[in-house]
Design a protein around this motif. Structure first.
Motif, short mmCIF file in Angstrom:
data_model
loop_
_atom_site.label_atom_id
_atom_site.label_comp_id
_atom_site.label_asym_id
_atom_site.label_seq_id
_atom_site.Cartn_x
_atom_site.Cartn_y
_atom_site.Cartn_z
N THR A 152 -6.15 -7.86 4.93
CA THR A 152 -7.56 -8.19 4.78
C THR A 152 -8.38 -7.14 5.51
O THR A 152 -8.14 -6.85 6.68
N LEU A 153 -9.35 -6.58 4.81
CA LEU A 153 -10.23 -5.57 5.39
C LEU A 153 -11.67 -5.96 5.11
O LEU A 153 -12.07 -6.09 3.95
N ALA A 154 -12.44 -6.19 6.17
CA ALA A 154 -13.84 -6.60 6.03
C ALA A 154 -13.95 -7.81 5.12
O ALA A 154 -14.80 -7.86 4.22
N ASP A 155 -13.08 -8.80 5.35
CA ASP A 155 -13.05 -10.07 4.61
C ASP A 155 -12.62 -9.92 3.16
O ASP A 155 -12.70 -10.88 2.39
N ASN A 156 -12.15 -8.74 2.76
CA ASN A 156 -11.64 -8.53 1.41
C ASN A 156 -10.12 -8.45 1.45
O ASN A 156 -9.55 -7.67 2.23
N VAL A 157 -9.46 -9.27 0.62
CA VAL A 157 -8.01 -9.23 0.54
C VAL A 157 -7.60 -8.04 -0.33
O VAL A 157 -8.09 -7.88 -1.45
N LEU A 158 -6.72 -7.21 0.22
CA LEU A 158 -6.25 -6.02 -0.49
C LEU A 158 -4.89 -6.28 -1.12
O LEU A 158 -3.99 -6.80 -0.45
N GLU A 159 -4.72 -5.92 -2.37
CA GLU A 159 -3.42 -6.06 -3.01
C GLU A 159 -2.49 -4.98 -2.48
O GLU A 159 -2.89 -3.83 -2.30
N SER A 160 -1.23 -5.36 -2.25
CA SER A 160 -0.25 -4.38 -1.80
C SER A 160 1.13 -4.81 -2.26
O SER A 160 1.40 -6.00 -2.42
N THR A 161 2.00 -3.83 -2.46
CA THR A 161 3.39 -4.14 -2.77
C THR A 161 4.11 -4.49 -1.47
O THR A 161 3.59 -4.25 -0.37
N VAL A 204 2.33 6.04 1.46
CA VAL A 204 1.21 6.26 2.39
C VAL A 204 -0.07 6.55 1.60
O VAL A 204 -1.14 6.01 1.91
N ASN A 205 0.04 7.38 0.57
CA ASN A 205 -1.14 7.72 -0.23
C ASN A 205 -1.73 6.48 -0.92
O ASN A 205 -2.95 6.33 -1.00
N ARG A 206 -0.85 5.60 -1.41
CA ARG A 206 -1.34 4.38 -2.06
C ARG A 206 -2.03 3.48 -1.04
O ARG A 206 -3.06 2.87 -1.33
N LEU A 207 -1.47 3.39 0.15
CA LEU A 207 -2.10 2.58 1.20
C LEU A 207 -3.46 3.16 1.58
O LEU A 207 -4.44 2.42 1.76
N ARG A 208 -3.54 4.46 1.69
CA ARG A 208 -4.82 5.09 2.03
C ARG A 208 -5.87 4.82 0.97
O ARG A 208 -7.05 4.60 1.29
N SER A 209 -5.47 4.83 -0.29
CA SER A 209 -6.44 4.58 -1.36
C SER A 209 -7.01 3.16 -1.29
O SER A 209 -8.11 2.90 -1.78
N LYS A 210 -6.28 2.25 -0.64
CA LYS A 210 -6.73 0.87 -0.52
C LYS A 210 -7.45 0.61 0.80
O LYS A 210 -8.38 -0.20 0.85
N LEU A 211 -7.01 1.30 1.85
CA LEU A 211 -7.53 1.02 3.20
C LEU A 211 -8.71 1.89 3.60
O LEU A 211 -9.62 1.44 4.29
N GLU A 212 -8.66 3.15 3.19
CA GLU A 212 -9.56 4.14 3.77
C GLU A 212 -10.86 4.30 2.98
O GLU A 212 -10.85 4.30 1.75
N THR A 213 -11.96 4.45 3.71
CA THR A 213 -13.24 4.77 3.07
C THR A 213 -13.17 6.16 2.45
O THR A 213 -13.66 6.38 1.34
N ASP A 214 -12.53 7.08 3.15
CA ASP A 214 -12.32 8.44 2.65
C ASP A 214 -10.84 8.77 2.81
O ASP A 214 -10.41 9.23 3.87
#
Length: 233
Positions: A152-161, A204-214
């Motif tokens: 969960t990031l900023a109250d948004n649930v992020l999909e992940s494998t 790692v790249n897939r996680l960054r695309s979901k977690l990171e602003t940039d």
């Protein structure tokens, strides 16, 4: 009491290769359902499989589409891609479509058996831990809940494998500590193999695309050049 059957979905259009794989996995007491056409296999994705093996190039629906759809349906399942192409782009495409692992043809049957056993061990461990309460990690607006396998990031649930989540949780439990790709392969995937750095890099790249602003300038997942990765907070 009858031991539950471990089921493998194998989609490979080359019948000789499919037969070799099926015979050798059956030697591990695994039930292997074999399909040679991607479109026929697509109809089977809702069935109860523990692990899937997809060739990338298939008649009908290709392996990348099968992988992407199966990952949507079953985030926890282990997926291995087979490809006759050794280019970095083809490998990355498979991993970015949700594959956990890949093997480039020609490959050793013993290596395939080892990879399958490693992924099934990880799956068994994950299932055994489902009823065990683990520490929920919170870093500002980011919450990593291993009991629900939920980010969960900023109250948004992020999909992940499952592999994405496990990698992030492992790194986040030891902030600022740097782990090599080989260490992460051994810890998260259960093996080390030369040439498998793409597996870690792509996750790692897939996680960054979901977690990171940039994602190009990550805040959470840092690269330590020449060494590996660390979680920063």
């Amino acid at each position: 009491m009858t031991k539950p059957t471990t089921k493998i979905l194998l989609v490979e259009d080359n019948q000789d290769i499919a037969n070799i794989i099926s015979i050798n996995l059956s030697m591990l007491d695994l039930q292997v359902d074999v399909f040679h056409d991607g479109s026929e296999a697509y109809k089977q994705l809702n069935k109860d499989y523990d692990l899937a093996i997809f060739d990338i190039t298939l008649p009908g629906t290709d392996g990348l589409k099968l992988c992407k759809r199966l990952r949507q349906l079953k985030p926890d399942i282990a997926i291995i891609m087979l490809t006759a192409k050794s280019s970095e782009l083809d490998i990355v495409k498979g991993l970015e479509n949700g594959a956990d692992d890949y093997l480039t043809k020609p490959f050793s049957v013993l290596e395939l058996q080892a990879r399958v056993k490693a992924h099934l061990r990880r799956l068994s461990h994950h299932n055994q831990q489902k009823n065990t309460n683990k520490e929920v990690l919170t870093f500002g607006e980011l919450t990593i809940d291993p009991n629900a396998y939920q980010l969960t990031l900023a109250d948004n649930v992020l999909e992940s494998t499952a592999k994405e989540f496990e990698l992030l949780y492992f790194l986040a439990r030891q902030p600022q500590r740097v782990f090599s790709r080989e260490q992460l392969l051994d810890e998260i995937w259960g093996y080390q193999h030369e040439g498998s750095a793409h597996t870690v890099n792509s996750t790692v790249n897939r996680l960054r695309s979901k977690l990171e602003t940039d994602p190009a300038n990550p805040f959470w997942l840092k690269t330590v050049w020449g060494v590996g990765y660390k979680f920063s907070c």
